[in-house]
Design a protein around this motif. Structure first.
Motif, PDB file in Angstrom:
ATOM      1  N   GLU A  57      -5.655  53.345  24.462  1.00 15.90           N
ATOM      2  CA  GLU A  57      -5.966  52.375  24.406  1.00 15.90           C
ATOM      3  C   GLU A  57      -4.766  51.825  24.226  1.00 15.90           C
ATOM      4  OE1 GLU A  57      -8.305  50.263  24.909  1.00 15.90           O
ATOM      5  OE2 GLU A  57      -9.597  52.276  25.019  1.00 15.90           O
ATOM      6  N   GLU A  58      -3.982  51.855  24.051  1.00 16.59           N
ATOM      7  CA  GLU A  58      -2.507  51.771  23.140  1.00 16.59           C
ATOM      8  C   GLU A  58      -1.341  52.187  23.992  1.00 16.59           C
ATOM      9  OE1 GLU A  58      -2.201  48.807  21.896  1.00 16.59           O
ATOM     10  OE2 GLU A  58      -4.367  48.672  21.120  1.00 16.59           O
ATOM     11  N   SER A  59      -0.084  51.847  24.273  1.00 13.41           N
ATOM     12  CA  SER A  59       0.731  52.883  24.764  1.00 13.41           C
ATOM     13  C   SER A  59       1.140  53.340  23.627  1.00 13.41           C
ATOM     14  CB  SER A  59       2.184  51.557  24.683  1.00 13.41           C
ATOM     15  OG  SER A  59       2.253  50.474  25.880  1.00 13.41           O
ATOM     16  N   GLY A  77      -1.374  52.517  27.934  1.00 10.99           N
ATOM     17  CA  GLY A  77      -2.642  51.908  27.444  1.00 10.99           C
ATOM     18  C   GLY A  77      -3.201  51.195  28.484  1.00 10.99           C
TER      19      GLY A  77
END
Length: 142
Positions: A57-59, A77
């Motif tokens: 979901e995130e870097s 992400g």
């Protein structure tokens, strides 16, 4: 007052460490290039897929070792749209660390079906690089 200063100091140290680990534009001097292979999604182990899914979901950056091989994973992400690609700018052994630099490119042409808009397509671009295991730390530049 001393407790407040202690907390501020801890926060500043943590911020410095996070900046040093990701987005580091001060890559080490190159000693030699390293051989690597880009691993397709179909060839990733179930255990590694689980680790990627937990972070996608995130870097993120991830180092995964499996016996004689080491995997360097860079994820960018949640992205709106599809057709992204990731370019490996460089992967080399520095004086004290393995250095890897990647860039997210795109979006390219995505494959929409009737009724879908670019905003309704969500992707989680990441790349998995396989190389020989090394005991050196890894510096990511993303």
């Amino acid at each position: 007052m001393a407790e407040k200063m202690w907390r501020i100091s801890i926060c500043m140290i943590m911020a410095f460490l996070l900046c040093a680990c990701a987005g580091n534009t001060n890559m080490e001097k190159k000693v030699r290039d390293l051989d690597f292979t880009v691993v397709s999604t179909a060839d990733i182990s179930e255990e590694l897929k689980k680790h990627i899914d937990e972070r996608k979901e995130e870097s993120f950056t991830l180092i995964y070792r499996d016996g004689e091989e080491m995997y360097l994973i860079v994820g960018y992400g949640r992205q709106s749209g599809g057709g992204f690609s990731i370019r490996v700018n460089d992967l080399y052994l520095g004086e004290n660390a393995v250095c890897v630099s990647t860039t997210l490119e795109g979006p390219g042409t995505d494959s929409r079906t009737d009724g879908e808009t670019a905003e309704s397509i969500v992707s989680f671009p990441y790349i998995v690089l396989k190389m020989e295991t090394m005991d050196a730390p890894v510096i990511f530049d993303i």
